[in-house]
Write a protein that holds these residues in place. Structure first.
Motif, short mmCIF file in Angstrom:
data_model
loop_
_atom_site.label_atom_id
_atom_site.label_comp_id
_atom_site.label_asym_id
_atom_site.label_seq_id
_atom_site.Cartn_x
_atom_site.Cartn_y
_atom_site.Cartn_z
N CYS A 133 23.77 55.34 -68.31
CA CYS A 133 24.71 54.37 -67.94
C CYS A 133 25.35 53.53 -68.80
O CYS A 133 24.54 53.06 -69.98
N SER A 151 36.11 54.07 -69.29
CA SER A 151 36.17 55.30 -68.41
C SER A 151 36.25 56.34 -69.36
O SER A 151 35.73 57.53 -68.87
N VAL A 167 27.26 56.88 -65.80
CA VAL A 167 27.64 56.09 -64.83
C VAL A 167 28.48 54.92 -65.46
O VAL A 167 27.84 54.39 -66.25
N ASP A 189 32.77 53.11 -61.66
CA ASP A 189 31.85 53.46 -60.62
C ASP A 189 31.27 52.18 -59.78
O ASP A 189 31.11 52.10 -58.79
N GLN A 240 36.47 48.89 -54.22
CA GLN A 240 35.48 49.56 -55.15
C GLN A 240 34.02 48.86 -54.93
O GLN A 240 33.97 47.54 -54.52
N LYS A 296 23.17 57.38 -58.20
CA LYS A 296 24.35 57.90 -58.91
C LYS A 296 24.02 58.71 -60.00
O LYS A 296 24.47 59.98 -60.27
N ARG A 329 24.19 62.85 -60.61
CA ARG A 329 24.68 63.70 -61.82
C ARG A 329 23.87 64.48 -62.53
O ARG A 329 24.33 65.57 -63.07
#
Length: 481
Positions: free
Chosen positions: A124, A135, A144, A224, A246, A475, A479
């Motif tokens: 993360c 990003s 994440v 995210d 979001q 999340k 992944r």
């Protein structure tokens, strides 16, 4: 894969290299680590150097040494911001920001590449919303992507909807509209003069700060999750509107509840101990004055405020950074001022703010309206005298004075600040028995209760933090799967 799913979540955190951003990042790191995260916390070498220099008695170069001794798995790293140690980042602000915009990401990329396969692996990325590369880094290393917003959600929403402000000619037009703004989702009608200073600019909207804002607030839309150092009950409409776009979590205030003493040093300057002075004064009798860690004040304003303080007759502690006017100008107080205030005033270059405003002697806070200062004041029940200088502070002032009614404007007709009005406002804020001053104290006491309730087991911020942690874990597992 089963082993991966059982591993602790590991977040790498990058705080923006300004004290007002580092402090909430440190507090968030402590919160997440106490809930089972492994944290790798990254400071710039410059920020690290200032923190270490302010702690001459500490032999440990790891600012999280105390947290690690208490059992928290927080690792600490430093990174170059692209400039040499002796470079004056305040005096050369634009050049520094160009480096943050264009150069810093390559150092981040290199560092993340080295630590991503740690034990446990990094899963993360938590980066300040003002960074423009989040990003890109998250995608490259399959992390994440969490954006941490350290200011009110009102400010986030205004930046988030820059396209609407442009389209309606309230920003970036040759002649910005002056009428109220009533079309931002979840934001009640707001005056253009209450926008952040960068959005009030009419002459130059292509500065390096503007370019960072344009890029950062496009990038945040790819995050995210967004976590915010605010409180659901204080900004419910604005938060709800953004949640339509979001996942966003109000988890503030992120400071620890016993936060008068911190196990992690975050101050960039040595802190003066004001305890002895405070203990000699009656409860509620002294005004605390500070303009924060970053913004500059004109010499004219400093002089008018100094005379206003003199005329008011109120006892006070005034934090005056040596660079508060300019980093190369340190002689800015009126001649003889320090002699005049002997016996009732204390001037220090820096202090442990929360230790001061939580002391019963302090009855008011003359502030630049930084968000950390506002949250700390509410927590301590200290009403505010608002003197915004830069960026989000103008919008924060609106929340304090107009929406929550827990403070007053220092100068109703800024940019001109006059000593007579300064004295009048100080006396009004510090008075007892005045209807308006009493109302401010009642309101801030109510908000103090709201803040404290949010951090209880059933409080909104505690629930939101737990929900965020669960959502991040889900999340990550997807992944890995």
């Amino acid at each position: 894969m089963e082993n991966n799913q059982l591993q602790k979540p590991h977040a790498i955190m990058f705080a923006y290299p300004l004290q007002g951003h580092v402090i909430p990042f440190v507090h968030l790191a402590l919160k997440l680590a106490s809930k089972g995260f492994t944290i790798t916390f990254v400071n710039t070498l410059s920020i690290h150097h200032h923190i270490r220099k302010s702690q001459p008695s500490s032999a440990d170069s790891n600012i999280f040494a105390g947290a690690r001794k208490s059992g928290l798995d927080i690792r600490y790293m430093t990174i170059s911001d692209g400039f040499p140690q002796g470079f004056d980042r305040s005096l050369n602000h634009d050049q520094f920001m160009e480096g943050v915009l264009h150069v810093f990401s390559s150092h981040v990329d290199e560092l993340v590449g080295k630590v991503v396969h740690s034990d446990p692996p990094v899963t993360c990325l938590i980066a300040d919303t003002f960074f423009v590369w989040s990003s890109m880094i998250a995608n490259k290393y399959n992390l994440v992507n969490v954006s941490f917003w350290t200011e009110p959600v009102l400010v986030l929403s205004l930046y988030y909807h820059l396209d609407l402000l442009r389209k309606n000619c309230h920003f970036a037009s040759q002649d910005n509209r002056k009428d109220p703004i009533d079309y931002i989702p979840g934001v009640r009608t707001i005056e253009p003069t209450d926008l952040m200073s960068y959005l009030q600019a009419t002459d130059n909207i292509s500065t390096v700060v503007h370019r960072i804002i344009y890029k950062a607030f496009e990038d945040v839309k790819r995050a995210d999750f967004i976590v915010c150092n605010t409180v659901q009950e204080l900004e419910s409409e604005t938060i709800s509107a953004l949640q339509q776009k979001q996942p966003i979590y109000a988890i503030g205030p992120v400071f620890p509840t016993g936060f008068a003493t911190s196990m992690v040093p975050t101050s960039l300057w040595s802190e003066s101990d004001c305890t002895q002075w405070l203990q000699t004064r009656p409860h509620g009798s002294a005004l605390y004055i500070s303009f924060g860690s970053y913004a500059h004040v004109s010499e004219e304003d400093i002089v008018e405020i100094a005379y206003g303080v003199l005329i008011s007759g109120v006892s006070f502690i005034w934090v005056l950074r040596p660079d508060v006017v300019k980093s190369d100008e340190t002689d800015f107080l009126p001649a003889g001022f320090e002699d005049e205030i002997k016996g009732r005033g204390l001037i220090v270059p820096w202090c442990h703010q929360i230790a001061v405003i939580s002391h019963p002697t302090i009855g008011g806070f003359l502030t630049h309206c930084g968000w950390n200062s506002i949250l700390e004041s509410i927590w301590c029940g200290v009403p505010l005298l608002c003197f915004p200088l830069l960026t989000d502070q103008f919008t924060n002032r609106k929340l304090v004075v107009d929406d929550w009614r827990i403070g007053l404007n220092l100068c109703d007709k800024k940019p001109i600040c006059r000593r007579e009005e300064v004295a009048e406002k100080i006396n009004l804020l510090m008075s007892t028995g005045d209807q308006l001053a009493d109302e401010l104290r009642v309101n801030i006491k109510e908000l103090k209760g709201t803040l404290k309730n949010t951090l209880t087991t059933d409080g909104s911020s505690e629930k939101n933090l737990n929900q965020f942690i669960n959502d991040v874990k889900t999340k990550v597992q997807r992944r890995l799967g």
